[in-house]
Write a protein that holds these residues in place. Sequence first.
Motif, PDB file in Angstrom:
ATOM      1  N   SER A 224      35.835  15.491  44.091  1.00 16.90           N
ATOM      2  CA  SER A 224      34.657  14.640  44.126  1.00 16.90           C
ATOM      3  C   SER A 224      33.901  14.828  45.440  1.00 16.90           C
ATOM      4  CB  SER A 224      35.057  13.169  43.973  1.00 16.90           C
ATOM      5  OG  SER A 224      35.825  12.755  45.084  1.00 16.90           O
ATOM      6  N   THR A 225      32.594  14.550  45.376  1.00 20.52           N
ATOM      7  CA  THR A 225      31.749  14.721  46.557  1.00 20.52           C
ATOM      8  C   THR A 225      32.200  13.827  47.699  1.00 20.52           C
ATOM      9  OG1 THR A 225      29.899  15.231  45.084  1.00 20.52           O
ATOM     10  CG2 THR A 225      29.371  14.714  47.375  1.00 20.52           C
ATOM     11  N   ASP A 226      32.600  12.586  47.372  1.00 25.02           N
ATOM     12  CA  ASP A 226      33.076  11.675  48.415  1.00 25.02           C
ATOM     13  C   ASP A 226      34.305  12.233  49.116  1.00 25.02           C
ATOM     14  OD1 ASP A 226      31.036   9.995  47.765  1.00 25.02           O
ATOM     15  OD2 ASP A 226      32.262   8.676  46.498  1.00 25.02           O
TER      16      ASP A 226
ATOM     17  N   ARG B 282      32.950  21.978  43.600  1.00 25.29           N
ATOM     18  CA  ARG B 282      33.713  22.893  42.758  1.00 25.29           C
ATOM     19  C   ARG B 282      34.006  24.160  43.550  1.00 25.29           C
ATOM     20  NH1 ARG B 282      32.085  24.141  36.651  1.00 25.29           N
ATOM     21  NH2 ARG B 282      32.603  21.926  36.609  1.00 25.29           N
ATOM     22  N   PHE B 283      35.289  24.542  43.585  1.00 24.02           N
ATOM     23  CA  PHE B 283      35.731  25.685  44.362  1.00 24.02           C
ATOM     24  C   PHE B 283      36.588  26.586  43.497  1.00 24.02           C
ATOM     25  CE2 PHE B 283      35.340  21.917  46.980  1.00 24.02           C
ATOM     26  CZ  PHE B 283      34.470  22.338  47.979  1.00 24.02           C
ATOM     27  N   GLU B 284      36.594  27.858  43.849  1.00 22.84           N
ATOM     28  CA  GLU B 284      37.394  28.835  43.115  1.00 22.84           C
ATOM     29  C   GLU B 284      38.233  29.641  44.099  1.00 22.84           C
ATOM     30  OE1 GLU B 284      36.801  32.326  39.766  1.00 22.84           O
ATOM     31  OE2 GLU B 284      35.252  32.042  41.285  1.00 22.84           O
ATOM     32  N   PRO B 285      39.560  29.597  43.969  1.00 18.50           N
ATOM     33  CA  PRO B 285      40.399  30.431  44.839  1.00 18.50           C
ATOM     34  C   PRO B 285      40.350  31.890  44.402  1.00 18.50           C
ATOM     35  CG  PRO B 285      41.760  29.204  43.306  1.00 18.50           C
ATOM     36  CD  PRO B 285      40.352  28.743  43.069  1.00 18.50           C
ATOM     37  N   ARG B 286      40.139  32.778  45.339  1.00 20.43           N
ATOM     38  CA  ARG B 286      40.085  34.204  45.028  1.00 20.43           C
ATOM     39  C   ARG B 286      41.008  34.969  45.960  1.00 20.43           C
ATOM     40  NH1 ARG B 286      33.747  35.779  44.454  1.00 20.43           N
ATOM     41  NH2 ARG B 286      33.129  34.149  42.969  1.00 20.43           N
ATOM     42  N   GLU B 287      41.726  35.885  45.374  1.00 23.39           N
ATOM     43  CA  GLU B 287      42.562  36.766  46.185  1.00 23.39           C
ATOM     44  C   GLU B 287      41.686  37.876  46.752  1.00 23.39           C
ATOM     45  OE1 GLU B 287      46.673  39.407  45.831  1.00 23.39           O
ATOM     46  OE2 GLU B 287      46.026  38.080  44.206  1.00 23.39           O
ATOM     47  N   VAL B 288      41.829  38.151  48.044  1.00 25.59           N
ATOM     48  CA  VAL B 288      40.994  39.143  48.715  1.00 25.59           C
ATOM     49  C   VAL B 288      41.882  40.162  49.407  1.00 25.59           C
ATOM     50  CG1 VAL B 288      39.060  37.559  49.068  1.00 25.59           C
ATOM     51  CG2 VAL B 288      40.852  37.713  50.804  1.00 25.59           C
ATOM     52  N   LYS B 289      41.264  41.299  49.706  1.00 21.84           N
ATOM     53  CA  LYS B 289      41.918  42.344  50.483  1.00 21.84           C
ATOM     54  C   LYS B 289      41.235  42.403  51.835  1.00 21.84           C
ATOM     55  CE  LYS B 289      43.159  47.254  50.368  1.00 21.84           C
ATOM     56  NZ  LYS B 289      43.025  48.529  49.603  1.00 21.84           N
TER      57      LYS B 289
ATOM     58  N   GLY C 252      47.668  30.231  39.645  1.00 23.94           N
ATOM     59  CA  GLY C 252      48.428  30.633  38.481  1.00 23.94           C
ATOM     60  C   GLY C 252      47.886  30.035  37.208  1.00 23.94           C
ATOM     61  N   SER C 253      46.591  29.847  37.091  1.00 27.83           N
ATOM     62  CA  SER C 253      45.877  29.226  35.972  1.00 27.83           C
ATOM     63  C   SER C 253      45.920  27.723  36.123  1.00 27.83           C
ATOM     64  CB  SER C 253      46.473  29.648  34.630  1.00 27.83           C
ATOM     65  OG  SER C 253      45.728  29.063  33.574  1.00 27.83           O
ATOM     66  N   LEU C 254      45.039  27.205  36.966  1.00 30.35           N
ATOM     67  CA  LEU C 254      44.999  25.784  37.319  1.00 30.35           C
ATOM     68  C   LEU C 254      44.712  24.934  36.090  1.00 30.35           C
ATOM     69  CD1 LEU C 254      45.017  23.816  39.771  1.00 30.35           C
ATOM     70  CD2 LEU C 254      42.540  23.985  39.733  1.00 30.35           C
ATOM     71  N   GLY C 255      45.476  23.859  35.919  1.00 28.50           N
ATOM     72  CA  GLY C 255      45.237  22.928  34.827  1.00 28.50           C
ATOM     73  C   GLY C 255      44.095  22.006  35.151  1.00 28.50           C
ATOM     74  N   HIS C 256      43.842  21.007  34.295  1.00 25.20           N
ATOM     75  CA  HIS C 256      42.749  20.073  34.506  1.00 25.20           C
ATOM     76  C   HIS C 256      43.108  19.098  35.600  1.00 25.20           C
ATOM     77  CE1 HIS C 256      40.836  21.586  30.922  1.00 25.20           C
ATOM     78  NE2 HIS C 256      42.004  21.500  30.329  1.00 25.20           N
ATOM     79  N   ALA C 257      42.177  18.806  36.461  1.00 22.40           N
ATOM     80  CA  ALA C 257      42.426  17.878  37.565  1.00 22.40           C
ATOM     81  C   ALA C 257      42.752  16.502  37.023  1.00 22.40           C
ATOM     82  CB  ALA C 257      41.203  17.821  38.482  1.00 22.40           C
ATOM     83  N   GLY C 258      43.706  15.853  37.639  1.00 23.23           N
ATOM     84  CA  GLY C 258      44.133  14.544  37.163  1.00 23.23           C
ATOM     85  C   GLY C 258      43.196  13.451  37.569  1.00 23.23           C
ATOM     86  N   HIS C 259      43.174  12.398  36.764  1.00 25.45           N
ATOM     87  CA  HIS C 259      42.397  11.202  37.070  1.00 25.45           C
ATOM     88  C   HIS C 259      43.376  10.179  37.610  1.00 25.45           C
ATOM     89  CE1 HIS C 259      39.285  13.197  34.757  1.00 25.45           C
ATOM     90  NE2 HIS C 259      40.159  13.315  33.772  1.00 25.45           N
ATOM     91  N   GLY C 260      42.944   9.375  38.510  1.00 27.98           N
ATOM     92  CA  GLY C 260      43.836   8.373  39.090  1.00 27.98           C
ATOM     93  C   GLY C 260      44.455   7.512  38.023  1.00 27.98           C
TER      94      GLY C 260
END
Length: 534
Positions: A99-101, A376-383, A423-431
Amino acid sequence: MTTTIKVGALVLAATALAAGGGYWYGQRQSAAHGSVQATSTVASANDKKERKVLYYRNPMGLPDTSPTPKKDPMGMDYIPVYEGDQEPEAGSANQIKISTDKVQKLGVRVEAVSLRNLDKMVRAAGRIEPDERLTYAITPKFEGYVERLHVNATGQAVGKGQPLFEVYSPELVSAQREYAIAAQGLDALKGASVETQKGMRELAESGLTRLRNWDISDEQVKALTQSGTARRTLTFRSPVAGIVTEKKAVQGMRFMPGDALYQVTNLSSVWVIADVFEQDIGMVKTGAKATVRINAYPDKVFTGSITYVYPTLTAETRTVPVRVELANPGGLLKPGMFAQVELPATSKGAVLTVPTSAVIDSGTRQIVLVQLKEGRFEPREVKVGARSEDRIEIIEGVRDGEMVVVAANFLIDAESNLKAAVGSLGHAGHGAQIPTEGSTSTQAVTGVGHQAEGTVEEVDTKTSTVTLAHGPVASLKWPAMSMEFKVANSGLLKELKPGAAVAFEFLERGQGEWVITAVKPLGKAAANPHAGHN
């Protein structure tokens, strides 16, 4: 009578006119109302049209989508994803949503990937050593005895030509006498035949060459020729101005040919041998200027040139020696001193770079977090490639201009469980709120997983798996069902006994692999969740 008829006619006309006007007004109002209803219907229809279904996603979070409604193998309906919804796009299951906050609270800062020259200063530890080319050993080439010492202490400064010691050698005295006799005979045979004079001259030249080969100076040879008397001792002098760095001569000792009795070093120029780490040696080139700092003189900076990169590597420290030459006019730099050396590294031009803080290095791979949009962020493997003081080269994995997280990326990692994301991220949890044991109040469970309540059916301690009949999971839009979970650690199994009612938190670690990360026992058995598909 006539007047009464006229009045009645007027009344009838007015009544008819009023009735007609009312009908006309009623028709207008009805039309207007119908128009409003039609407009509302059209607007509602437009709203529905704006909610366009992009695709249908798997209800279990698997990376499987369908352009049309369908059911999964367990009979669960695929969930529609509308245009504009905050669901991950197809093929983007590894995105991280925050979330933005929370982004503001974490202090997340991003910076664009850019092309830059990697200017780097290689730092290495070094030591002062004497210049090997300015070191001289005084070694007699004949057998003899040390008769007298003129310089009797190591570390003493000497000038060029200064007497160091005197030696006596019977062999040297014999050679002097032979040369003196040959020289005198040459003078006596001036009136003899040419062949006789030639033989005597060759004998004298042979004796002179022998003396010179023993490092007898021309002055001593000239004095011997003039006097005709052999000297008992020979004086050895310093060949250079410097410091006596080694003295083995002791008065009265016997020495053999080749024994190094003195060593004199000129310290007007010294070497700094810097130990450069293996990964940096490729950027160090000869001819470049180097900066040297000595602890003894914190206010002074010495500048020299890299003259040689040694071809060998020290296996114990994984370093390569690099030689830097320094002028030492005041004699401040003394052999054995430690030095901090800064060597400029050559750059190969503009390359794609990110700040060093943007790279999360796990030891086996390097990852950066790319910001796709706000929150929104995306993890990327880099060289990665070369490094500078504050930036690192990216060979592949990101493009020029993309925004990467440079601050609080480790907090994002902790917040979203980056390992699960990669490793294929699932859906983010809600409180969620999980009831505490023996209490009707609720306690917030923090994390990025999903929460549910259920009853333990089976436990397999060997594989650390448990089968739970759980209720609906709102965050995943799951109905009540029975399914198998793994546990994050064996310590959780103590709360997971067959028949136990528990509230638990879980997340998706891989495709279809759901892992329980927290468990709380419920005060009483959970209601039958209507266990569904197994």
